[in-house]
Scaffold this motif. Structure first.
Motif, PDB file in Angstrom:
ATOM      1  N   ARG A   1       0.791  -1.245  -0.024  1.00 29.73           N
ATOM      2  CA  ARG A   1       0.099  -0.064  -0.032  1.00 29.73           C
ATOM      3  C   ARG A   1       0.934   1.314   0.179  1.00 29.73           C
ATOM      4  N   LEU A   2       2.286   1.066   0.046  1.00 34.31           N
ATOM      5  CA  LEU A   2       2.892   2.345   0.226  1.00 34.31           C
ATOM      6  C   LEU A   2       3.178   2.916  -1.098  1.00 34.31           C
ATOM      7  N   LEU A   3       3.067   4.449  -1.146  1.00 35.06           N
ATOM      8  CA  LEU A   3       3.397   5.005  -2.215  1.00 35.06           C
ATOM      9  C   LEU A   3       4.166   6.406  -1.634  1.00 35.06           C
ATOM     10  N   GLU A   4       5.537   6.359  -1.928  1.00 38.17           N
ATOM     11  CA  GLU A   4       6.247   7.533  -1.603  1.00 38.17           C
ATOM     12  C   GLU A   4       6.269   8.518  -2.427  1.00 38.17           C
ATOM     13  N   ILE A   5       6.091   9.954  -1.957  1.00 38.28           N
ATOM     14  CA  ILE A   5       5.881  11.124  -2.868  1.00 38.28           C
ATOM     15  C   ILE A   5       7.356  11.872  -2.738  1.00 38.28           C
ATOM     16  N   ILE A   6       8.121  11.993  -3.577  1.00 33.78           N
ATOM     17  CA  ILE A   6       9.494  12.615  -3.346  1.00 33.78           C
ATOM     18  C   ILE A   6       9.584  13.771  -4.323  1.00 33.78           C
ATOM     19  N   PRO A   7       9.157  15.207  -3.713  1.00 34.91           N
ATOM     20  CA  PRO A   7       9.279  16.215  -4.503  1.00 34.91           C
ATOM     21  C   PRO A   7      10.734  16.758  -4.747  1.00 34.91           C
ATOM     22  N   THR A   8      11.266  17.574  -5.487  1.00 30.54           N
ATOM     23  CA  THR A   8      12.246  18.372  -5.670  1.00 30.54           C
ATOM     24  C   THR A   8      12.051  19.841  -5.092  1.00 30.54           C
ATOM     25  N   LYS A   9      13.076  20.752  -5.041  1.00 32.08           N
ATOM     26  CA  LYS A   9      12.736  22.039  -4.625  1.00 32.08           C
ATOM     27  C   LYS A   9      12.252  22.797  -5.652  1.00 32.08           C
ATOM     28  N   ASP A  10      12.026  22.323  -7.045  1.00 32.15           N
ATOM     29  CA  ASP A  10      10.968  23.115  -8.021  1.00 32.15           C
ATOM     30  C   ASP A  10       9.643  22.534  -8.163  1.00 32.15           C
ATOM     31  N   THR A  11       9.120  21.438  -7.342  1.00 39.07           N
ATOM     32  CA  THR A  11       7.964  20.900  -7.463  1.00 39.07           C
ATOM     33  C   THR A  11       6.826  21.769  -6.972  1.00 39.07           C
ATOM     34  N   ASN A  12       5.859  22.162  -7.814  1.00 37.00           N
ATOM     35  CA  ASN A  12       4.937  22.854  -7.320  1.00 37.00           C
ATOM     36  C   ASN A  12       4.072  22.178  -5.942  1.00 37.00           C
ATOM     37  N   GLN A  13       3.936  23.175  -5.112  1.00 32.95           N
ATOM     38  CA  GLN A  13       3.010  22.498  -3.765  1.00 32.95           C
ATOM     39  C   GLN A  13       1.615  22.034  -4.499  1.00 32.95           C
ATOM     40  N   GLU A  14       1.146  22.551  -5.413  1.00 34.43           N
ATOM     41  CA  GLU A  14      -0.155  21.918  -5.959  1.00 34.43           C
ATOM     42  C   GLU A  14      -0.122  20.494  -6.365  1.00 34.43           C
TER      43      GLU A  14
ATOM     44  N   LEU B   1      -0.918  14.979  -5.830  1.00 31.34           N
ATOM     45  CA  LEU B   1      -0.424  13.292  -5.875  1.00 31.34           C
ATOM     46  C   LEU B   1      -0.708  12.570  -4.372  1.00 31.34           C
ATOM     47  N   MET B   2      -0.561  13.445  -3.133  1.00 28.97           N
ATOM     48  CA  MET B   2      -0.943  12.733  -2.074  1.00 28.97           C
ATOM     49  C   MET B   2      -2.155  12.341  -1.972  1.00 28.97           C
ATOM     50  N   HIS B   3      -3.097  13.368  -2.476  1.00 30.46           N
ATOM     51  CA  HIS B   3      -4.629  12.966  -2.456  1.00 30.46           C
ATOM     52  C   HIS B   3      -5.145  12.110  -3.274  1.00 30.46           C
ATOM     53  N   PHE B   4      -4.494  11.987  -4.549  1.00 29.88           N
ATOM     54  CA  PHE B   4      -4.765  11.066  -5.547  1.00 29.88           C
ATOM     55  C   PHE B   4      -4.479   9.735  -5.274  1.00 29.88           C
ATOM     56  N   GLY B   5      -2.971   9.538  -4.784  1.00 26.67           N
ATOM     57  CA  GLY B   5      -2.496   8.288  -4.284  1.00 26.67           C
ATOM     58  C   GLY B   5      -3.568   7.501  -3.216  1.00 26.67           C
ATOM     59  N   ASP B   6      -3.905   8.400  -2.220  1.00 27.84           N
ATOM     60  CA  ASP B   6      -4.948   8.025  -1.235  1.00 27.84           C
ATOM     61  C   ASP B   6      -5.992   7.559  -1.592  1.00 27.84           C
ATOM     62  N   VAL B   7      -6.755   8.530  -2.332  1.00 31.76           N
ATOM     63  CA  VAL B   7      -8.227   8.307  -2.549  1.00 31.76           C
ATOM     64  C   VAL B   7      -8.599   7.284  -3.622  1.00 31.76           C
ATOM     65  N   ILE B   8      -7.905   7.535  -4.779  1.00 32.89           N
ATOM     66  CA  ILE B   8      -8.100   6.855  -6.074  1.00 32.89           C
ATOM     67  C   ILE B   8      -7.459   5.698  -6.063  1.00 32.89           C
ATOM     68  N   LEU B   9      -6.114   5.502  -5.815  1.00 29.55           N
ATOM     69  CA  LEU B   9      -5.141   4.398  -5.949  1.00 29.55           C
ATOM     70  C   LEU B   9      -5.108   3.656  -4.745  1.00 29.55           C
ATOM     71  N   GLY B  10      -5.742   3.830  -3.477  1.00 26.04           N
ATOM     72  CA  GLY B  10      -5.910   3.395  -2.232  1.00 26.04           C
ATOM     73  C   GLY B  10      -4.821   3.032  -1.567  1.00 26.04           C
ATOM     74  N   LYS B  11      -3.534   4.035  -1.721  1.00 29.34           N
ATOM     75  CA  LYS B  11      -2.302   3.895  -1.064  1.00 29.34           C
ATOM     76  C   LYS B  11      -2.224   4.770   0.175  1.00 29.34           C
ATOM     77  N   THR B  12      -1.186   4.239   1.139  1.00 33.51           N
ATOM     78  CA  THR B  12      -0.729   5.214   2.211  1.00 33.51           C
ATOM     79  C   THR B  12       0.405   6.113   1.413  1.00 33.51           C
ATOM     80  N   THR B  13       0.074   7.132   1.211  1.00 36.22           N
ATOM     81  CA  THR B  13       0.871   8.203   0.548  1.00 36.22           C
ATOM     82  C   THR B  13       1.674   8.765   1.711  1.00 36.22           C
TER      83      THR B  13
END
Length: 784
Positions: free
Chosen positions: A154-167, A172-184
């Motif tokens: 169930r794990l999905l690690e989200i790893i942004p860079t310093k340039d990644t938009n907060q949006e 990705l945190m929300h989509f992975g959780d709700v749609i993909l069923g992951k612990t983001t």
């Protein structure tokens, strides 16, 4: 901006890429799966064969076979341009930066502005992949590290860079959780991220204790599996499954790239592990590693590698006094305390192992995470740990264990000392149903973000309404009650049936409705088989009749209560657990729910209303234009072959869940909250008590003859034993309404009576007793 994902491109169709594509397809999203072009007429040969192999693999990467229609295949030469129609591009090619950069050249050329681009890398720093890329690419680029197999871990690690938009991060945190069923889990761009950094340290730490404490592989497997809340694959079996070369690669990556890691030497590869690599004994992928399966005269046998002789030998079941004492304790928290307090070699291992682990994780904050709960979330979702490291530390007592590990020569990070000095005695605490964690930045407790979307029943201990020896009834807010029971495998016995009745009675009086669910590994493996066997073998048929009636009455109480009852199953929901679901007003099932009426395996038919309910549903399907014999036959075969849905989605195909009515929740942590919401919706829409059915059309002899002929054919073809056929004939008799001369309308109670009589008669059969006994002793039914 509102971001909608309609189509995803997955670049790379290897083991991970093909299975990531399958998981997205299972979530209802269209997928474009690309790989290198093949030479010859079929340029898509590589990708097509990879997808075909994935679908045939076990365990299956798809919830149902029909989701494959959501996947379109192609190749990098002809179809890279097609990513212009995709909303998200996921790179899953080989772990080489130069190859990834070449792939990203094509992505830059064809992606439309604003399209998400992510990499599934597990070892390459995320920021290196954005070098030389456009501003729009950098803003929409992130690491998304899925764990293999993506459907099950169930794990999905989200790893942004310093340039990644907060949006982008938030999406990705929300989509992975709700749609993909992951612990983001939000991670920093550090070597091995969170889960592999801690998980591989844990494994390498165990490897180092092997020689120090003179332990064998078989001993370590006993000490590091379910006994301490870890998967059955424990340590060495996990390494074989993951790949010993993969484990070594991650360990070397940390050793080479983390010069300031105080425990760096733990990641140094021992000589015997390098020898396995040299011999190419890499685990399951090469047919041997720490274990090897051989075929002998008595069938297959698993051999264990002896690390001093490098020869395989039969497995040995080790025994430790502390372990034998701990096995008697069902509660993991109590078991861990016992294991740490013993005087033998096993307890010394547990102390050494946990002291090393606690010391290590304390020093990883803030290096790999600013918040401690992220480390626990990653280990539970990625490595299948029942509780996280900091939760374990809490269980053993933070102050006491910290002093003990310091006395043993280990250190803890300064923030732990500071936390204890300030009078904070635990890393977590519960307030008003919410989990709070110790926040190092503020030096105080804060709610775990996003947990308001989850309901964790153990957090409602202070909202207890009623209890008995097995059950707990909680007020979970908004005028909704929730019932859970804590029995082995969630089995249903007299206490649980009483709990169901009492909970409905109290909910009818004071609440809008009732949720039935639990926080355990499984919803319910069914009725208490041990109780049935005991009554049957003693020929206490009056008592057995009373027990079956009690089960049927409880199920009918669920169906005909004056308040909505919503069931939220997950994991196993078999036999009686399935029957409970069948009688509820609504089911909010986790996607990974394995449900079915499996009573044939123990020599009986469903006796808690399951047979009646399938006959009722078959009758309703006839009214909707389905051919009479066909719909009845399909329902009959589902029970007669003990079919189990391998996902909640498949349960719709088996007729256990109702299309357009019951619901699948991708993230199982959300299922209880969804069930609560459903209770409120049903109540607010004007719920009224259903009327008991008196109009169930049963077909009598006309259908019974056809079913009996089919059973005879199965027996003659050696597809069914004599006892299988006997059970099936009883089942057919009940589902057809008995030996009626013509189709007749009957009541539910009429069918329940037939069902109960058939169940009781089968409990008097010697071969049924043999099946019951086999399940009790081995957990597996015997075919006799």
């Amino acid at each position: 901006m509102k971001r909608i994902i309609k189509k995803v491109a997955v670049l790379g169709s290897g083991i991970m890429g093909s299975r990531i594509a399958c998981h997205f397809a299972g979530a209802g999203i269209r997928v474009l799966l690309l790989d290198m072009a093949s030479e010859g007429a079929s340029k898509n040969k590589i990708v097509d064969e990879a997808l075909k192999a994935a679908v045939k693999s076990n365990p299956s990467p798809v919830y149902t076979p029909d989701v494959i229609k959501n996947i379109t295949t192609g190749n990098f030469d002809d179809n890279m341009k097609d990513i212009a129609s995709c909303d998200w591009v996921i790179e899953v090619v080989v772990e080489r930066l130069d190859i990834k950069q070449k792939i990203f050249d094509g992505v830059e050329q064809f992606r439309k502005p604003g399209t998400l681009v992510t990499s599934n890398t597990s070892g390459i720093p995320i920021h290196l992949m954005t070098e030389g890329r456009s501003e729009d690419f950098k803003k929409h680029f992130c690491g998304t590290h899925f764990f293999n197999p993506p459907r099950y871990l169930r794990l999905l690690e989200i790893i942004p860079t310093k340039d990644t938009n907060q949006e982008v991060i938030d999406f990705l945190m929300h989509f992975g959780d709700v749609i993909l069923g992951k612990t983001t889990v939000l991670c920093k761009d550090t070597p091995a991220f969170i889960a592999n950094r801690i998980g591989v340290f844990s494994i390498m730490s165990i490897f180092s204790l092997l020689d120090k404490l003179d332990l064998t592989i078989d001993e370590v497997e006993v000490l590091t599996g379910p006994l301490i809340g870890r998967p059955k694959s424990a340590t060495f079996r996990t390494a074989d499954v993951v790949g010993i070369d993969t484990l070594v690669k991650v360990a070397n990556g940390v050793y080479d790239n983390c010069p300031n890691d105080e425990a760096k030497e733990t990641f140094k590869i021992p000589e015997w592990l390098n020898k396995l690599i040299e011999k190419k004994w890499l685990g399951d992928k090469t047919g041997q590693g720490f274990f090897k399966k051989i075929k002998g005269e008595k069938g297959s046998e698993i051999l264990t590698l002896h690390l001093k002789t490098f020869e395989y030998q039969p497995r040995v079941k080790p025994k430790f006094a502390t372990v034998e004492a701990a096995k008697l304790i069902d509660n993991l928290h109590g078991r861990l305390k016992t294991l740490m307090q013993g005087k033998d070699k096993a307890s010394e291992f547990f102390r050494q192992f946990h002291f090393r682990l606690f010391s290590y994780v304390s020093h990883r904050i803030p290096e790999i995470s600013d918040e401690l709960y992220r480390i626990d979330d990653a280990m539970k979702a990625g490595f299948g740990w029942e509780i996280g490291v900091f939760e374990t530390w809490d269980t053993l007592g933070v102050a006491k264990t910290t002093q003990a590990l310091k006395d043993a020569g280990f250190s803890v990070a300064g923030w732990v000392e500071e936390m204890l000095a300030a009078g904070h005695e635990s890393f977590y605490k519960i307030e008003k149903g919410r989990t709070l964690f110790y926040d190092i930045a503020t030096k105080n407790y804060a709610p775990v973000p996003g947990e308001n979307a989850f309901i964790i029943l153990k957090n409602y201990a202070d909202q207890l309404i009623w209890k008995n020896s097995s059950c707990r009834l909680f007020d979970i807010g908004d005028n909704v009650a929730a019932l859970q029971w804590n029995t082995k495998m969630g089995t249903i016995g007299g206490d649980v049936l009483s709990g169901i009745q009492t909970s409905i009675e109290k909910a009818e009086k004071d609440f809008k409705g009732l949720v039935i669910a639990n926080d355990g590994a499984n919803f319910s493996a069914g009725a208490n088989v041990g109780m049935i066997f005991m009554l049957a073998v003693e020929q206490e048929f009056d008592e057995l009749d009373f027990a079956v009636r009690a089960f049927q009455n409880a199920m009918m109480r669920v169906r005909y209560s004056s308040i909505p009852v919503v069931v939220a199953p997950h994991g196993l929901a078999l036999g009686g657990g399935c029957e409970l679901s069948l009688h509820s007003d609504k089911i909010c099932a986790a996607a990974e729910t394995y449900t079915g009426l499996v009573e044939m395996g123990v020599g009986v038919i469903p006796g808690g209303g399951g047979t009646k309910e399938f006959a009722l549903r078959a009758a309703d399907e006839m009214h909707h234009g389905e051919p009479e014999n066909i719909t009845l036959q399909n329902r009959f075969l589902t029970i007669a072959t003990a079919k189990v849905a391998t996902s909640a989605f498949e349960a719709f195909h088996l007729g256990i869940y109702r299309k357009g009515h019951d619901e699948v929740v991708m993230n199982q942590d959300r299922r209880i909250a969804e069930a609560k919401r459903s209770v409120i919706d049903l109540y607010d829409s004007g719920y009224v008590t259903p009327v008991q059915r008196e109009d169930i059309k049963v077909l009598g002899r006309s259908a019974l003859g056809a079913l009996l002929a089919g059973i005879h054919g199965m027996q003659q073809g050696n597809y069914a034993s004599e006892h299988d056929a006997k059970i099936a004939r009883k089942l057919a008799y009940v589902m057809c309404g008995g030996d009626l001369s013509e189709p007749t309308l009957v009541s539910e109670q009429y069918l329940l009576n037939l069902e109960r009589e058939a169940f009781l008669s089968l409990c008097g059969e010697r071969k049924t007793l043999e099946r019951l006994q086999a399940v009790i002793k081995t957990g597996k039914p015997v075919r006799n």
